[in-house]
Write a protein that holds these residues in place. Structure first.
Motif, short mmCIF file in Angstrom:
data_model
loop_
_atom_site.label_atom_id
_atom_site.label_comp_id
_atom_site.label_asym_id
_atom_site.label_seq_id
_atom_site.Cartn_x
_atom_site.Cartn_y
_atom_site.Cartn_z
N TYR A 1 0.79 -1.23 0.00
CA TYR A 1 0.00 0.00 0.00
C TYR A 1 0.82 1.28 0.00
O TYR A 1 0.36 2.32 -0.48
CB TYR A 1 -0.92 0.03 1.24
CG TYR A 1 -1.79 -1.17 1.33
CD1 TYR A 1 -2.98 -1.23 0.61
CD2 TYR A 1 -1.43 -2.27 2.12
CE1 TYR A 1 -3.79 -2.35 0.68
CE2 TYR A 1 -2.23 -3.39 2.19
CZ TYR A 1 -3.40 -3.44 1.47
OH TYR A 1 -4.20 -4.55 1.53
N PRO B 1 1.28 6.97 -0.22
CA PRO B 1 0.42 5.86 -0.65
C PRO B 1 0.73 5.51 -2.11
O PRO B 1 1.03 6.40 -2.91
CB PRO B 1 -1.00 6.40 -0.50
CG PRO B 1 -0.87 7.88 -0.49
CD PRO B 1 0.52 8.21 -0.03
N GLU C 1 -13.28 9.31 2.29
CA GLU C 1 -13.36 8.34 3.39
C GLU C 1 -12.71 7.01 3.00
O GLU C 1 -12.14 6.32 3.84
CB GLU C 1 -14.81 8.10 3.77
CG GLU C 1 -15.35 9.18 4.69
CD GLU C 1 -16.69 8.84 5.27
OE1 GLU C 1 -16.97 7.65 5.49
OE2 GLU C 1 -17.47 9.77 5.49
N GLN C 2 -12.79 6.68 1.71
CA GLN C 2 -12.18 5.42 1.26
C GLN C 2 -10.65 5.46 1.40
O GLN C 2 -10.00 4.42 1.40
CB GLN C 2 -12.53 5.15 -0.22
CG GLN C 2 -13.95 4.65 -0.45
CD GLN C 2 -15.00 5.70 -0.19
OE1 GLN C 2 -14.83 6.86 -0.54
NE2 GLN C 2 -16.10 5.30 0.45
N ASP C 3 -10.10 6.66 1.51
CA ASP C 3 -8.64 6.79 1.61
C ASP C 3 -8.16 6.77 3.07
O ASP C 3 -6.95 6.81 3.32
CB ASP C 3 -8.18 8.10 0.96
CG ASP C 3 -8.53 8.17 -0.52
OD1 ASP C 3 -8.44 7.12 -1.19
OD2 ASP C 3 -8.89 9.26 -1.00
N ALA C 4 -9.08 6.73 4.00
CA ALA C 4 -8.69 6.87 5.41
C ALA C 4 -7.73 5.78 5.84
O ALA C 4 -6.73 6.05 6.54
CB ALA C 4 -9.94 6.86 6.30
N GLU C 5 -7.99 4.55 5.42
CA GLU C 5 -7.13 3.46 5.87
C GLU C 5 -5.70 3.64 5.35
O GLU C 5 -4.73 3.46 6.09
CB GLU C 5 -7.68 2.11 5.41
CG GLU C 5 -6.84 0.98 5.96
CD GLU C 5 -7.18 -0.38 5.35
OE1 GLU C 5 -8.30 -0.56 4.87
OE2 GLU C 5 -6.28 -1.24 5.37
N ILE C 6 -5.58 4.02 4.10
CA ILE C 6 -4.23 4.11 3.52
C ILE C 6 -3.45 5.28 4.13
O ILE C 6 -2.23 5.20 4.30
CB ILE C 6 -4.29 4.16 1.98
CG1 ILE C 6 -2.94 3.75 1.40
CG2 ILE C 6 -4.73 5.49 1.44
CD1 ILE C 6 -2.96 3.35 -0.04
N GLY D 1 -3.79 6.18 7.24
CA GLY D 1 -3.35 5.58 8.51
C GLY D 1 -2.16 4.67 8.31
O GLY D 1 -1.22 4.67 9.11
N ARG D 2 -2.15 3.93 7.21
CA ARG D 2 -1.02 3.05 6.93
C ARG D 2 0.27 3.84 6.75
O ARG D 2 1.35 3.36 7.10
CB ARG D 2 -1.30 2.20 5.68
CG ARG D 2 -2.30 1.09 5.91
CD ARG D 2 -2.50 0.27 4.64
NE ARG D 2 -3.43 -0.81 4.84
CZ ARG D 2 -3.13 -2.00 5.34
NH1 ARG D 2 -1.87 -2.26 5.68
NH2 ARG D 2 -4.05 -2.92 5.50
N CYS D 3 0.17 5.03 6.18
CA CYS D 3 1.38 5.88 6.04
C CYS D 3 1.96 6.18 7.43
O CYS D 3 3.18 6.14 7.62
CB CYS D 3 1.03 7.18 5.32
SG CYS D 3 0.67 6.98 3.56
#
Ligand code: AMP
Ligand code: ZN
Length: 113
Positions: free
Chosen positions: A24, A43, A55-60, A62-64
């Motif tokens: 990711y 990302p 909102e769909q980008d929130a997880e990625i 967080g992954r950063c």
């Protein structure tokens, strides 16, 4: 995105000093470091910036930050590091592919300039 510096770095079309990579995110040394550790975490998906994220980008996103924490641990700068996203030209954003700066290895003043 074809005309994006960081997309080209992720694709290996422009060289970079890779620090970390997973499915990711991609992390590499900043070309103009402002601290002993200055890593950019991006990302793999092209997102123009934090304010364009959905909102769909929130997880990625967080992954950063989780990747930044992992790099900070590996660099032994966990006692005090900073993660920063410059949002918009007025804050100094110059590359319009979302990225988190990881800065550490020296005292960090607050507030930042
Ligand atoms: P910003 O100004 O917040 O958009 O951050 C962009 C960052 O990208 C700056 O800190 C630049 O030094 C860095 N940068 C620009 N070109 C490269 C490159 N080819 N390789 C690594 N870092 C770069
Ligand atoms: Zn891009």
């Amino acid at each position: 995105m074809s005309d994006c510096l960081f997309c080209k770095i992720i694709a290996g079309e422009i060289p970079s000093k890779k620090v970390y990579e997973d499915d990711y995110v991609y992390a590499f040394d900043d070309i103009d470091p402002k601290a002993p550790t200055h890593v950019l975490i991006v990302p793999k998906k092209h997102i123009r910036g934090v304010k364009e994220a959905t909102e769909q980008d929130a997880e990625i996103i967080g992954r950063c930050h989780v990747a930044a924490a992992r790099i900070a641990r590996e660099r032994n700068i966990e006692n005090g590091y900073r993660t920063v996203s410059n949002v918009g030209p007025g804050a100094g954003q110059s590359v319009f592919h979302l990225h988190v700066h990881l800065l550490g290895g020296r005292p960090l003043n607050w507030p930042p300039g």
